[in-house]
Design a protein around this motif. Structure first.
Motif, PDB file in Angstrom:
ATOM      1  N   ARG A 157       0.830  -1.211   0.000  1.00  0.00           N
ATOM      2  CA  ARG A 157       0.000   0.000   0.000  1.00  0.00           C
ATOM      3  C   ARG A 157       0.864   1.261   0.000  1.00  0.00           C
ATOM      4  O   ARG A 157       0.553   2.229  -0.676  1.00  0.00           O
ATOM      5  N   PHE A 158       1.974   1.229   0.742  1.00  0.00           N
ATOM      6  CA  PHE A 158       2.905   2.365   0.724  1.00  0.00           C
ATOM      7  C   PHE A 158       3.365   2.641  -0.701  1.00  0.00           C
ATOM      8  O   PHE A 158       3.382   3.784  -1.160  1.00  0.00           O
ATOM      9  N   THR A 159       3.755   1.583  -1.394  1.00  0.00           N
ATOM     10  CA  THR A 159       4.279   1.734  -2.752  1.00  0.00           C
ATOM     11  C   THR A 159       3.175   2.146  -3.721  1.00  0.00           C
ATOM     12  O   THR A 159       3.361   3.064  -4.523  1.00  0.00           O
ATOM     13  N   ALA A 160       2.037   1.501  -3.651  1.00  0.00           N
ATOM     14  CA  ALA A 160       0.928   1.823  -4.556  1.00  0.00           C
ATOM     15  C   ALA A 160       0.440   3.255  -4.369  1.00  0.00           C
ATOM     16  O   ALA A 160      -0.010   3.903  -5.320  1.00  0.00           O
ATOM     17  N   ALA A 161       0.563   3.774  -3.157  1.00  0.00           N
ATOM     18  CA  ALA A 161       0.111   5.145  -2.867  1.00  0.00           C
ATOM     19  C   ALA A 161       0.913   6.190  -3.645  1.00  0.00           C
ATOM     20  O   ALA A 161       0.446   7.323  -3.808  1.00  0.00           O
ATOM     21  N   ILE A 162       2.067   5.828  -4.153  1.00  0.00           N
ATOM     22  CA  ILE A 162       2.834   6.747  -4.996  1.00  0.00           C
ATOM     23  C   ILE A 162       1.988   7.162  -6.197  1.00  0.00           C
ATOM     24  O   ILE A 162       1.978   8.330  -6.571  1.00  0.00           O
ATOM     25  N   LEU A 163       1.263   6.202  -6.788  1.00  0.00           N
ATOM     26  CA  LEU A 163       0.400   6.498  -7.945  1.00  0.00           C
ATOM     27  C   LEU A 163      -1.064   6.677  -7.575  1.00  0.00           C
ATOM     28  O   LEU A 163      -1.747   7.512  -8.153  1.00  0.00           O
TER      29      LEU A 163
END
Length: 154
Positions: free
Chosen positions: A43-49
């Motif tokens: 979720r941390f990574t996906a929140a970038i986009l």
């Protein structure tokens, strides 16, 4: 010496897989946080986009989040690989592995302290397992690149 593109791209993918495997293994051995911590980091990574809307708990399996996080993870791994490949083209294997470990520590610093200026939620991932994972990434990146570039990919 010119950059060997295919080995560099392939190395980024391999190192991304190896580092993820190492991180999951370390979580499994040293924490009782799986699978929640894995979903949290995705979720941390996906929140970038996707934006901060994907961050709130509970950290459960969401296929859209997992796919976006995976694409981002491998894109960043490939970019980091292209950078390191430029540096490794003129040195031997042992020095490359040392350079890879230092590179992994540098990536950790950039990701966990620089990137958090833009995406502050990553600060929650600052721990020794994340440090080790980045070092594993750098070493596997360097080693894989050296082996594949010797194989003379067309």
């Amino acid at each position: 010496m010119p950059l060997n593109w295919r080995p560099a791209i392939s190395s980024g993918i391999v190192a991304g897989v190896v580092a993820t495997g190492a991180q999951i293994s370390l979580w499994l051995v040293f924490t009782d946080a799986l699978p929640g911590i894995f979903y949290r980091d995705a979720r941390f990574t996906a929140a970038i986009l996707l934006g901060q809307g994907v961050l709130p708990p509970p950290a459960t399996l969401d296929w859209k989040v997992m796919i976006i996080a995976t694409v981002i993870h491998f894109a960043i791994s490939i970019v980091y690989s292209l950078i390191l490949a430029l540096l490794l083209s003129r040195i031997g294997m042992m020095l490359s592995l040392l350079a890879g470990s230092i590179y992994g520590l540098m990536i950790y610093t950039v990701n966990m302290y620089g990137v958090t200026a833009i995406f502050p939620w990553f600060s929650e991932a600052r721990d020794w397992i994340t440090v080790v994972t980045h070092v594993v990434f750098g070493i596997s990146l360097a080693g894989t690149y050296k082996v594949l570039s010797r194989a003379h990919f067309p």
